[in-house]
Write an enzyme that holds these catalytic residues in place. Sequence first.
Site, PDB file in Angstrom:
ATOM      1  N   ASP A  79      67.289  16.904  73.107  1.00  0.00           N
ATOM      2  CA  ASP A  79      67.873  17.209  71.800  1.00  0.00           C
ATOM      3  C   ASP A  79      66.781  17.534  70.795  1.00  0.00           C
ATOM      4  OD1 ASP A  79      67.019  14.485  71.866  1.00  0.00           O
ATOM      5  OD2 ASP A  79      68.202  14.058  70.076  1.00  0.00           O
ATOM      6  N   GLU A 137      67.925  11.450  71.408  1.00  0.00           N
ATOM      7  CA  GLU A 137      66.724  10.684  71.069  1.00  0.00           C
ATOM      8  C   GLU A 137      66.454  10.693  69.578  1.00  0.00           C
ATOM      9  OE1 GLU A 137      62.407  10.031  70.244  1.00  0.00           O
ATOM     10  OE2 GLU A 137      63.606  11.835  69.876  1.00  0.00           O
TER      11      GLU A 137
END
Length: 367
Positions: A79, A137
Amino acid sequence: MPDSRLDVPPLDLSAGSVELTRALCDIESVSGNEKPIADAIEAALAGSAHLEVLRHGNTVVARTRLGRERRVIIAGHIDTVPLNNNLPTRFETVDGRDYLWGRGTVDMKAGVAVQLKLAAEIIDPSVDVTWMWYDNEEVASEVNGLRLLAEERPDLFVGDFAILGEPTRGDIEGGCNGTLRVNLTTSGLRAHSARSWVGDNAIHKAAPILDILAAHEPRTIEVDGLAYREGLNAVGISGGIAGNVIPDECVVQVNYRFAPDKSAADAEAEVRALFDGFDVTVTDAADGARPGLDAPIAREFLAAVGGTALPKYGWTDVARFSALGIPAVNYGPGDPLKAHADDERVALDEITGCENALRTWLTGGRD
């Protein structure tokens, strides 16, 4: 900006790591929208007979099962933080050095590209490898894909050493600082600002908090041979009701980045002692990680990659591996100062340099 609703082109893992970085970055995957890139990664690895490929939500795991004496976990998040007109990617040259510009190039799809290429190509590594590419994350810990995977599949977290592909400019950064966030709240009494003596100004009462923070000198603490610089800072302040009202509450948000010689509980005790007499509420806390470079396999990795090990000042998911008893380091292409920046960009030679070094280590120097 790419539209994540459209079909994502398949990933070509035979392409160079630079081209693969660009392909990954051009798949928009802001936290919460990782399914398209996770689908692409899973599909690209599906034909790798030497890998067992697993899926948990939008986290993809691939592992060898060769019966080696040692196993290494190599992980990276897929991400990114939100875009700001910095996709699609482009190549650019700055001061004679070639870069790939765009969101995710540094944090951390260049590292993921290197990992994916090596996972597909190295069919006979000198150690067994568990590769992990995980989601969420960049946001709250409770949705972090690595955390959720560890809770659901602890058997996948058996290993002798872990490498997290966070940007380190191709250096090895051992462990990480811990982080603690607290709210310091002062209370007062509301009144009309024209008759302020009737009230009690909570914002004024926050002045001693700011004085303590301004006078604080951050420490540098050596842990297992690496020097970790700490930091204690106000990161936010809120208070006030209206332009004609004496405020009855003020909240100062404070972030403490503490060396990994202490736990989050130790850090909390320090902060409470420093702000004795104030209302202290912990809003977030995470232990750091010791460098882990004293493990034999870590020393082998350091020798193979070269350079001098450095401390990691920011918190990273190496702390999750450390908490499980697995020594872990950060290693990947990209300048961390460019992570999350609007002009995020990674040097092309760092991508290929990390690929070559990691390949050499994983193959034991074999061609």
